[in-house]
Motif scaffolding. Structure first.
Motif, PDB file in Angstrom:
ATOM      1  N   PRO A  66       0.854  -1.198   0.000  1.00  0.00           N
ATOM      2  CA  PRO A  66       0.000   0.000   0.000  1.00  0.00           C
ATOM      3  C   PRO A  66       0.888   1.246   0.000  1.00  0.00           C
ATOM      4  CG  PRO A  66      -0.194  -1.203   2.093  1.00  0.00           C
ATOM      5  CD  PRO A  66       0.821  -1.913   1.255  1.00  0.00           C
ATOM      6  N   LEU A  67       0.572   2.191  -0.892  1.00  0.00           N
ATOM      7  CA  LEU A  67       1.402   3.384  -1.047  1.00  0.00           C
ATOM      8  C   LEU A  67       0.548   4.625  -1.243  1.00  0.00           C
ATOM      9  CD1 LEU A  67       3.892   1.935  -3.672  1.00  0.00           C
ATOM     10  CD2 LEU A  67       4.395   2.376  -1.265  1.00  0.00           C
ATOM     11  N   ALA A  68       1.016   5.736  -0.705  1.00  0.00           N
ATOM     12  CA  ALA A  68       0.420   7.028  -1.056  1.00  0.00           C
ATOM     13  C   ALA A  68       0.786   7.302  -2.506  1.00  0.00           C
ATOM     14  CB  ALA A  68       0.969   8.125  -0.154  1.00  0.00           C
ATOM     15  N   CYS A  69      -0.063   8.029  -3.186  1.00  0.00           N
ATOM     16  CA  CYS A  69       0.214   8.338  -4.590  1.00  0.00           C
ATOM     17  C   CYS A  69      -0.319   9.724  -4.926  1.00  0.00           C
ATOM     18  CB  CYS A  69      -0.420   7.300  -5.508  1.00  0.00           C
ATOM     19  SG  CYS A  69      -2.228   7.373  -5.534  1.00  0.00           S
ATOM     20  N   MET A  70       0.119  10.214  -6.058  1.00  0.00           N
ATOM     21  CA  MET A  70      -0.424  11.451  -6.626  1.00  0.00           C
ATOM     22  C   MET A  70      -1.076  11.098  -7.952  1.00  0.00           C
ATOM     23  SD  MET A  70       2.503  14.348  -6.013  1.00  0.00           S
ATOM     24  CE  MET A  70       1.671  15.442  -7.150  1.00  0.00           C
ATOM     25  N   PRO A  71      -2.409  11.017  -7.979  1.00  0.00           N
ATOM     26  CA  PRO A  71      -3.069  10.761  -9.265  1.00  0.00           C
ATOM     27  C   PRO A  71      -2.763  11.899 -10.234  1.00  0.00           C
ATOM     28  CG  PRO A  71      -4.606  10.573  -7.424  1.00  0.00           C
ATOM     29  CD  PRO A  71      -3.349  11.164  -6.885  1.00  0.00           C
ATOM     30  N   GLY A  76      -2.649   8.550 -14.975  1.00  0.00           N
ATOM     31  CA  GLY A  76      -1.507   7.840 -14.399  1.00  0.00           C
ATOM     32  C   GLY A  76      -1.340   8.202 -12.931  1.00  0.00           C
ATOM     33  N   TRP A  77      -0.243   7.755 -12.342  1.00  0.00           N
ATOM     34  CA  TRP A  77       0.045   8.026 -10.936  1.00  0.00           C
ATOM     35  C   TRP A  77       1.520   8.343 -10.756  1.00  0.00           C
ATOM     36  CZ3 TRP A  77      -2.874   4.089 -12.787  1.00  0.00           C
ATOM     37  CH2 TRP A  77      -4.208   4.040 -12.373  1.00  0.00           C
ATOM     38  N   ARG A 114       2.700   0.352 -16.195  1.00  0.00           N
ATOM     39  CA  ARG A 114       4.128   0.276 -16.478  1.00  0.00           C
ATOM     40  C   ARG A 114       4.781   1.427 -15.734  1.00  0.00           C
ATOM     41  NH1 ARG A 114       3.832  -0.374 -21.369  1.00  0.00           N
ATOM     42  NH2 ARG A 114       4.192  -2.595 -21.365  1.00  0.00           N
ATOM     43  N   ALA A 115       5.826   1.136 -14.976  1.00  0.00           N
ATOM     44  CA  ALA A 115       6.505   2.144 -14.166  1.00  0.00           C
ATOM     45  C   ALA A 115       7.736   2.668 -14.890  1.00  0.00           C
ATOM     46  CB  ALA A 115       6.922   1.535 -12.828  1.00  0.00           C
ATOM     47  N   ARG A 116       8.000   3.937 -14.643  1.00  0.00           N
ATOM     48  CA  ARG A 116       9.194   4.574 -15.214  1.00  0.00           C
ATOM     49  C   ARG A 116       9.815   5.458 -14.138  1.00  0.00           C
ATOM     50  NH1 ARG A 116       9.391   9.368 -17.857  1.00  0.00           N
ATOM     51  NH2 ARG A 116       7.129   9.465 -18.001  1.00  0.00           N
ATOM     52  N   LEU A 117      11.106   5.216 -13.850  1.00  0.00           N
ATOM     53  CA  LEU A 117      11.849   6.044 -12.902  1.00  0.00           C
ATOM     54  C   LEU A 117      12.071   7.410 -13.526  1.00  0.00           C
ATOM     55  CD1 LEU A 117      13.496   6.257 -10.225  1.00  0.00           C
ATOM     56  CD2 LEU A 117      15.479   5.494 -11.555  1.00  0.00           C
ATOM     57  N   LEU A 118      11.708   8.460 -12.814  1.00  0.00           N
ATOM     58  CA  LEU A 118      11.870   9.812 -13.342  1.00  0.00           C
ATOM     59  C   LEU A 118      13.273  10.334 -13.051  1.00  0.00           C
ATOM     60  CD1 LEU A 118       8.445  11.429 -12.369  1.00  0.00           C
ATOM     61  CD2 LEU A 118       9.084  10.206 -14.460  1.00  0.00           C
ATOM     62  N   THR A 119      13.825  11.054 -14.020  1.00  0.00           N
ATOM     63  CA  THR A 119      15.162  11.625 -13.889  1.00  0.00           C
ATOM     64  C   THR A 119      15.161  13.052 -14.437  1.00  0.00           C
ATOM     65  OG1 THR A 119      15.854  10.774 -16.042  1.00  0.00           O
ATOM     66  CG2 THR A 119      16.302   9.365 -14.122  1.00  0.00           C
ATOM     67  N   PHE A 151       8.541   7.627  -9.319  1.00  0.00           N
ATOM     68  CA  PHE A 151       8.111   6.798 -10.442  1.00  0.00           C
ATOM     69  C   PHE A 151       6.814   7.328 -11.018  1.00  0.00           C
ATOM     70  CE2 PHE A 151      10.886   3.959  -8.226  1.00  0.00           C
ATOM     71  CZ  PHE A 151      11.464   3.193  -9.214  1.00  0.00           C
ATOM     72  N   ARG A 152       6.739   7.289 -12.310  1.00  0.00           N
ATOM     73  CA  ARG A 152       5.508   7.582 -13.035  1.00  0.00           C
ATOM     74  C   ARG A 152       4.914   6.218 -13.434  1.00  0.00           C
ATOM     75  NH1 ARG A 152       1.771  11.225 -15.692  1.00  0.00           N
ATOM     76  NH2 ARG A 152       0.614   9.679 -16.863  1.00  0.00           N
ATOM     77  N   LEU A 153       3.638   5.992 -13.095  1.00  0.00           N
ATOM     78  CA  LEU A 153       2.936   4.786 -13.509  1.00  0.00           C
ATOM     79  C   LEU A 153       1.920   5.159 -14.579  1.00  0.00           C
ATOM     80  CD1 LEU A 153       2.091   3.004 -10.115  1.00  0.00           C
ATOM     81  CD2 LEU A 153       4.142   2.816 -11.511  1.00  0.00           C
ATOM     82  N   ASP A 154       1.982   4.470 -15.694  1.00  0.00           N
ATOM     83  CA  ASP A 154       1.025   4.678 -16.777  1.00  0.00           C
ATOM     84  C   ASP A 154       0.243   3.386 -17.006  1.00  0.00           C
ATOM     85  OD1 ASP A 154       1.603   7.411 -17.706  1.00  0.00           O
ATOM     86  OD2 ASP A 154       3.577   6.573 -18.140  1.00  0.00           O
ATOM     87  N   ARG A 155      -1.032   3.538 -17.313  1.00  0.00           N
ATOM     88  CA  ARG A 155      -1.872   2.386 -17.619  1.00  0.00           C
ATOM     89  C   ARG A 155      -1.334   1.683 -18.869  1.00  0.00           C
ATOM     90  NH1 ARG A 155      -7.499   3.389 -15.419  1.00  0.00           N
ATOM     91  NH2 ARG A 155      -7.202   5.185 -14.054  1.00  0.00           N
ATOM     92  N   ARG A 156      -1.481   0.371 -18.882  1.00  0.00           N
ATOM     93  CA  ARG A 156      -1.090  -0.411 -20.059  1.00  0.00           C
ATOM     94  C   ARG A 156      -2.204  -1.400 -20.377  1.00  0.00           C
ATOM     95  NH1 ARG A 156       0.702  -5.495 -18.289  1.00  0.00           N
ATOM     96  NH2 ARG A 156       1.293  -5.490 -16.104  1.00  0.00           N
TER      97      ARG A 156
END
Length: 158
Positions: A66-71, A76-77, A114-119, A151-156
């Protein structure tokens, strides 16, 4: 922001909270999530949240966190690997780095992501938004030498 929210943010910024919260909040969130049929988390009284199911980096087994998130406006999240301001990166961040395809439980629905590490600049913009959204993240970052992973999570498609 009301006084109760300010008080929770102040408490959330303390080292004492960082020692206790990782042991208590996820357990309570898992129980409430299970009892509500996946529709809610206890911690969502203050912050939106998801239950992330990612493949363990070492075990290869599903790991539910369980994690806090920013919709995000586009569906995405954003996930912030703050670990409550403790020294090490949370395990779920390593899992996503090795296995970026995951699933979130969001408002009673299981959604493949799908997760992507932000840089770089993208991370900087996201970090500013995260601190504006939940100011204790700044206190967490100030306590640790590591850069908190975002991390950015996008729907797939399934």
């Amino acid at each position: 922001m009301d006084g109760r929210a300010r008080l929770v943010q102040k408490i959330s910024s303390t080292r004492a909270f960082a020692r206790v919260a990782p042991h208590v909040i996820p357990a309570l969130d898992r129980a409430v999530h299970r009892l509500s049929g996946g529709r809610t988390l206890l911690s969502t009284r203050m912050l939106p949240g998801v239950v992330l199911t990612a493949t363990g980096a070492r075990s290869g087994r599903p790991r539910r966190t369980p994690l806090a998130c920013m919709p995000q406006d586009d569906g995405g999240w954003l996930l912030i690997g703050s670990n409550f301001g403790r020294p090490g990166h949370p395990a779920w961040t390593g899992n996503l780095m090795k296995n970026p395809e995951a699933e979130v439980s969001w408002r009673g629905r299981d959604i493949p992501v799908r997760a992507r590490l932000l840089t770089g600049e993208e991370r900087e913009r996201a970090w500013r938004a995260a601190v504006a959204f939940w100011p204790p993240y700044a206190a967490y970052q100030a306590r640790v030498e590591r850069e908190i992973r975002l991390f950015r999570l996008d729907r797939r498609d399934r």
